[in-house]
Design an enzyme around this catalytic site. Structure first.
Site, PDB file in Angstrom:
ATOM      1  N   LYS A 143       5.343   5.743  15.880  1.00  0.00           N
ATOM      2  CA  LYS A 143       5.053   7.081  15.370  1.00  0.00           C
ATOM      3  C   LYS A 143       5.966   8.099  16.044  1.00  0.00           C
ATOM      4  CE  LYS A 143       1.443   6.242  12.664  1.00  0.00           C
ATOM      5  NZ  LYS A 143       1.402   6.576  11.234  1.00  0.00           N
ATOM      6  N   THR A 144       6.386   9.089  15.277  1.00  0.00           N
ATOM      7  CA  THR A 144       7.135  10.216  15.808  1.00  0.00           C
ATOM      8  C   THR A 144       6.417  11.487  15.377  1.00  0.00           C
ATOM      9  OG1 THR A 144       8.522  10.498  13.844  1.00  0.00           O
ATOM     10  CG2 THR A 144       9.272   8.916  15.505  1.00  0.00           C
TER      11      THR A 144
ATOM     12  N   ASP B  49      -4.690  -8.435  13.773  1.00  0.00           N
ATOM     13  CA  ASP B  49      -5.789  -7.992  12.914  1.00  0.00           C
ATOM     14  C   ASP B  49      -6.001  -8.924  11.721  1.00  0.00           C
ATOM     15  OD1 ASP B  49      -3.370  -7.275  11.728  1.00  0.00           O
ATOM     16  OD2 ASP B  49      -4.219  -5.499  10.759  1.00  0.00           O
TER      17      ASP B  49
ATOM     18  N   HIS C 264       5.358  -3.132  10.698  1.00  0.00           N
ATOM     19  CA  HIS C 264       5.267  -4.386   9.935  1.00  0.00           C
ATOM     20  C   HIS C 264       6.281  -5.423  10.387  1.00  0.00           C
ATOM     21  CE1 HIS C 264       3.644  -1.552   6.713  1.00  0.00           C
ATOM     22  NE2 HIS C 264       2.718  -2.479   6.764  1.00  0.00           N
TER      23      HIS C 264
ATOM     24  N   ARG D 218     -10.735   1.978   1.224  1.00  0.00           N
ATOM     25  CA  ARG D 218      -9.425   2.490   0.855  1.00  0.00           C
ATOM     26  C   ARG D 218      -9.484   3.087  -0.550  1.00  0.00           C
ATOM     27  NH1 ARG D 218      -4.910   0.054   3.642  1.00  0.00           N
ATOM     28  NH2 ARG D 218      -5.595  -1.502   5.145  1.00  0.00           N
TER      29      ARG D 218
ATOM     30  N   HIS E 175       6.985   0.021   7.274  1.00  0.00           N
ATOM     31  CA  HIS E 175       7.405   0.770   8.453  1.00  0.00           C
ATOM     32  C   HIS E 175       7.612  -0.222   9.600  1.00  0.00           C
ATOM     33  CE1 HIS E 175       3.297   0.367   9.982  1.00  0.00           C
ATOM     34  NE2 HIS E 175       2.842   0.901   8.858  1.00  0.00           N
TER      35      HIS E 175
ATOM     36  N   LYS F  57       0.748   5.532  20.589  1.00  0.00           N
ATOM     37  CA  LYS F  57       0.898   4.570  19.509  1.00  0.00           C
ATOM     38  C   LYS F  57       2.362   4.267  19.232  1.00  0.00           C
ATOM     39  CE  LYS F  57      -1.062   3.489  14.987  1.00  0.00           C
ATOM     40  NZ  LYS F  57      -1.958   3.935  13.909  1.00  0.00           N
TER      41      LYS F  57
ATOM     42  N   GLN G 253      -7.087 -13.619   0.185  1.00  0.00           N
ATOM     43  CA  GLN G 253      -5.998 -14.031   1.064  1.00  0.00           C
ATOM     44  C   GLN G 253      -6.105 -15.522   1.387  1.00  0.00           C
ATOM     45  OE1 GLN G 253      -4.492 -12.961   5.406  1.00  0.00           O
ATOM     46  NE2 GLN G 253      -4.319 -11.193   4.063  1.00  0.00           N
TER      47      GLN G 253
ATOM     48  N   THR H  65       0.822  -1.209   0.000  1.00  0.00           N
ATOM     49  CA  THR H  65       0.000   0.000   0.000  1.00  0.00           C
ATOM     50  C   THR H  65       0.860   1.264   0.000  1.00  0.00           C
ATOM     51  OG1 THR H  65      -0.160  -0.181   2.414  1.00  0.00           O
ATOM     52  CG2 THR H  65      -1.960  -1.100   1.118  1.00  0.00           C
TER      53      THR H  65
ATOM     54  N   LYS I  17     -10.180  -0.669   9.134  1.00  0.00           N
ATOM     55  CA  LYS I  17     -10.603   0.508   8.387  1.00  0.00           C
ATOM     56  C   LYS I  17     -12.103   0.735   8.560  1.00  0.00           C
ATOM     57  CE  LYS I  17      -6.588   1.428   6.638  1.00  0.00           C
ATOM     58  NZ  LYS I  17      -5.872   2.668   6.962  1.00  0.00           N
TER      59      LYS I  17
END
Length: 419
Positions: A233-234, A193, A48, A86, A45, A230, A172, A40, A82
């Protein structure tokens, strides 16, 4: 230590479809197993990483990992997590993303040897299948009521879900079945998930094969931070594996800044360090937290794995230079990494080679008068060296590789001067 015991100690196992069955299987044979990621974006990141690192742990115990990049499923969109549809990506974009992700995953696995990893793209089989074959040979085996019971679908019924995303779990499932048929793949792993998608694959394998056919699923818990914020994240956004998006220095610093409350958990999840060594680091966190041995070990291990030894050494060099203020031995490339987010100013004219003029023009000092005071008071450093000469004119030797000068006012206010 036995593999599943090690995974449990590290806090990696969240759900299993058949704990005893998988334990029995792994005690008897070396298996093939897979984990996938949809392209995607053109980079993964750090969110994953844990499933793929888990796949690598299986490889270290002699099993064969299959790394799947979802060139087909990436065109559809996973409804998991979601609340709305998307935005569909073009085939060209997805293919570009696939190439970027494949290169990143290649750094994690061994592809040579008896249990060398295999990398596959589900577009290679799903992209060739016509709609009638899909409906007759695959769709016939997955009931609508079964799909509606999936949380990822049920949660979207009120807000709406397209037929496209509705069929994602079948695609899948088709992946798992394809790998079961062609690579004798017995296990799929993924984030928590992905439980619904994994069990759909098991359902399809059960329906399309003899009753004695057996496959398994295992999920990994969502990585969280002790303070409730979270993970991954920065202020600048996600921490990417792509060095163009998140430099190795930024990557290293992210892990180095891990809180004491999180660092041991992350060492277990993200590194291959031994139990004994992690327990020693845990003791260090409790008894000598100011040394930050655990954070340094975490940052070094994960940066080395993703970016390599040279990039790790460069990240450490930049970190030490910034901590000490001695930046004159950094290369231009290292300065671009370490000073990516500091204020910068591009020299406009010859007059700005005079230090007072430059300080005022770059707004390092609010005025020329203040600039003179700052210099004579010893508040200004050029490439880590203080100057108290208010008449100082910058020389070519002050320009690192002819591109940059680093000016510091006080202890922490850096400005990157560009030429």
């Amino acid at each position: 230590m036995e593999l599943l015991q090690d995974l449990a100690w590290r806090g990696i196992i969240y759900q299993q479809t058949d704990e005893e069955g998988l334990k029995d299987l792994l005690s008897k044979e070396k298996i093939s197993l897979y984990c996938g990621a949809d392209p995607t974006a053109d980079s993964l990141h750090i969110g994953h990483l844990v499933p793929f690192l888990t796949l690598r742990r299986f490889q270290q115990h002699g099993h064969r990992p299959i790394v799947l990049v979802g060139g087909a499923t990436g065109l559809i969109g996973d409804p998991s997590g979601k609340s709305e549809e998307r935005k569909l990506l073009t085939l060209e974009t997805v293919q570009q993303n696939v190439e970027g992700i494949k290169n990143q995953l290649a750094a994690i696995f061994e592809f040579e040897g008896e249990n060398g990893a295999i990398m596959v793209n589900n577009y290679d089989w799903a992209g060739k299948m016509d709609i009638v074959t899909f409906l007759r040979d695959i769709g016939k085996h997955i009931g609508v009521n079964y799909m509606l019971a999936k949380d990822t679908i049920a949660n979207r019924l009120e807000t709406g879900i397209s037929f496209t995303e509705f069929t994602y779990t079948i695609l899948q499932a088709m992946d798992f079945n394809h790998l079961y048929d062609h690579h004798n793949c017995k296990l799929q792993i993924g984030g928590s998930d992905q439980w619904g998608n994994i069990t759909s694959g098991l359902e399809l394998i059960r329906k399309m094969h003899a009753e004695e056919s057996k496959a398994f699923g295992l999920t990994i818990p969502l990585v969280t931070k002790a303070d409730g914020t979270k993970f991954g994240k920065t202020e600048g956004g996600a921490v990417w594996l792509d060095p163009e998006k998140t430099t190795p220095y930024e990557f290293y610093q992210f892990w180095l800044n891990t809180a004491d409350a999180d660092v041991i958990k992350y060492l277990k999840l993200f590194t291959f360090l031994s139990h004994d060594f992690i327990e020693q680091l845990e003791q260090s966190v409790q008894e000598e937290p100011h040394l930050r041995k655990a954070q340094k070990a975490l940052a070094e291990e994960i940066t080395r794995l993703i970016h390599g030894e040279d990039a790790l050494e460069q990240a450490i060099k930049i970190s030490q230079a910034l901590f000490s203020g001695d930046v004159q031995n950094l290369t231009a490339a290292e300065i671009q990494q370490g000073f990516k987010d500091v204020p910068s100013y591009t020299v406009q004219n010859e007059a700005e080679s005079q230090l007072v003029e430059l300080l005022a023009a770059a707004k390092i000092s609010p005025s020329k008068r203040q600039a003179r005071e700052d210099i004579t008071n010893g508040a200004i450093s050029i490439n880590g060296e203080k100057t108290t000469d208010a008449a100082y004119v910058l020389q070519e030797t002050d320009k690192i590789e002819g591109q940059f000068t680093i000016i510091r006012r006080g202890k922490k206010k850096y400005t990157l001067i560009r030429y």
